[in-house]
Design a protein around this motif. Structure first.
Motif, PDB file in Angstrom:
ATOM      1  N   SER A  18       0.825  -1.244   0.026  1.00  0.00           N
ATOM      2  CA  SER A  18      -0.082  -0.109   0.081  1.00  0.00           C
ATOM      3  C   SER A  18       1.058   1.147   0.115  1.00  0.00           C
ATOM      4  O   SER A  18       0.950   2.017   0.922  1.00  0.00           O
ATOM      5  N   ALA A  26      -3.281   3.138   0.656  1.00  0.00           N
ATOM      6  CA  ALA A  26      -4.104   2.165   0.464  1.00  0.00           C
ATOM      7  C   ALA A  26      -4.809   2.108  -0.727  1.00  0.00           C
ATOM      8  O   ALA A  26      -5.237   1.146  -1.026  1.00  0.00           O
ATOM      9  N   ALA A  83      -3.802   0.659  10.262  1.00  0.00           N
ATOM     10  CA  ALA A  83      -3.868   0.200   8.989  1.00  0.00           C
ATOM     11  C   ALA A  83      -3.666   1.085   8.041  1.00  0.00           C
ATOM     12  O   ALA A  83      -2.659   0.786   6.916  1.00  0.00           O
ATOM     13  N   LEU A  84      -4.036   2.342   8.041  1.00  0.00           N
ATOM     14  CA  LEU A  84      -3.950   3.207   6.800  1.00  0.00           C
ATOM     15  C   LEU A  84      -2.537   3.826   6.956  1.00  0.00           C
ATOM     16  O   LEU A  84      -2.421   4.931   6.110  1.00  0.00           O
ATOM     17  N   LYS A 108      -7.497  -2.758   5.700  1.00  0.00           N
ATOM     18  CA  LYS A 108      -7.340  -1.661   4.450  1.00  0.00           C
ATOM     19  C   LYS A 108      -8.399  -1.724   3.544  1.00  0.00           C
ATOM     20  O   LYS A 108      -9.127  -3.027   3.743  1.00  0.00           O
TER      21      LYS A 108
END
Length: 315
Positions: free
Chosen positions: A230, A249, A287-288, A298
């Motif tokens: 990502s 992402a 996550a991001l 994501k």
């Protein structure tokens, strides 16, 4: 030959002694099954050799999960309804990519030799093939991206014969991207597989090429690896884990959407072992901000789930 569609993820790469014993590892596998709709898990085991010209494959030590914890994790995967693929893989301790493991084609005194390396490598593979047989793993992958060695036709055939002495399930080999047409011993395996790290705009051309390369063998095919970090720019070079770029992402999401869109039109592609799902996940709230291959939390995670759920369940 028919093969069930592999809706899979690679799990636990680079894990060492004790890592599968940690409760977060089982929780991670549970989340993988629950959130991605996976039907299969590929346990990829990363053993070591010192450098590309070393002839000893070291499959005992703290760099690998121990056999009992691997068996325990395989059995836990079964409770989640997952089918299991075992993939023992070799890395070079000095950081050289395994594709560059190579020796002289003509034996020279005092130089390392293919025969010694293959002897050690076969012992390594058979060790895990015994476990795969004991635990009735659905598939065993005898190597991954060993590009420079793939010209050694007879030795690879002997590796496969050795594995079949102790394992009765499906046998595959995972060649690297762009190499599908260069392996001349596909007839020796049950399933052909490769690493699907192709640029986002090049899938049609590559799928045409792969289909033509494997057609003479009449074997099932799947992508034993495929994925994208990502990170901005990664959709063009998804195999480059060292690419510098901003966290994105959306770029990862676009890659997965494109890959699945193109592959869904090719019924000869029988699945994926996506790269990869960590045994020790980042916090979902972070996550991001993660720029790696992982998809937990994501947008790509939902893309994968939708695609896997769109594939009919085989009985």
């Amino acid at each position: 030959m028919y093969m069930d569609y592999i809706k899979g993820f690679t799990f636990g790469w680079m894990n060492g002694k004790g890592d599968f014993r940690k409760p977060e590892a089982k929780e991670s596998l549970r989340l993988m099954a629950e959130r991605t709709g996976s039907s299969h898990v590929i346990f990829a085991l990363a053993t070591h050799q010192d450098h590309p010209q070393a002839v000893e494959v070291k499959y005992r030590g703290t760099h690998l999960v121990e056999d009992d914890e691997l068996v325990d994790m395989i059995r836990y995967a079964r409770t989640l309804g997952l089918r299991v693929i075992l993939k023992p893989t070799v890395n070079c301790t000095d950081g050289t990519w395994r594709a560059h493991i190579n020796f002289f084609d003509i034996d020279v005194p005092c130089e390392p030799k293919w025969k010694d390396w293959f002897r050690s490598y076969t012992a390594f593979q058979k060790h895990y093939a015994v476990i795969a047989e004991q635990e009735k793993c659905e598939m065993f992958i005898v190597g991954c991206e060993m590009v420079q060695s793939e010209r050694r036709d007879q030795e690879w055939r002997e590796v496969i014969v050795g594995v079949r002495e102790v394992y009765t399930g499906l046998v595959s080999y995972n060649t690297d991207k762009y190499q599908e047409g260069h392996v001349k011993w596909w007839d020796a395996v049950d399933v052909i597989s490769s690493s699907g790290y192709y640029p986002i705009g090049d899938w049609e051309a590559q799928l045409d090429r792969i289909e033509q390369a494997i057609a003479p063998y009449g074997k099932p095919f799947f992508f034993a690896e495929a994925g994208c970090p990502s990170r901005s720019g990664s959709a063009q070079v998804p195999n480059d884990w060292g690419l510098e770029g901003e966290v994105s992402a959306e770029e990862q999401e676009r890659f997965y959407e494109a890959m699945f869109r193109h592959v869904s039109q090719r019924d000869w592609v029988r699945g994926f072992g996506l790269w990869d799902w960590s045994a020790h996940l980042h916090d979902e709230k972070d996550a991001l901000t993660d720029d790696g291959y992982g998809v937990y939390g994501k947008p790509a995670e939902k893309v994968i789930r939708r695609f896997y759920e769109s594939i009919a369940v085989e009985v």
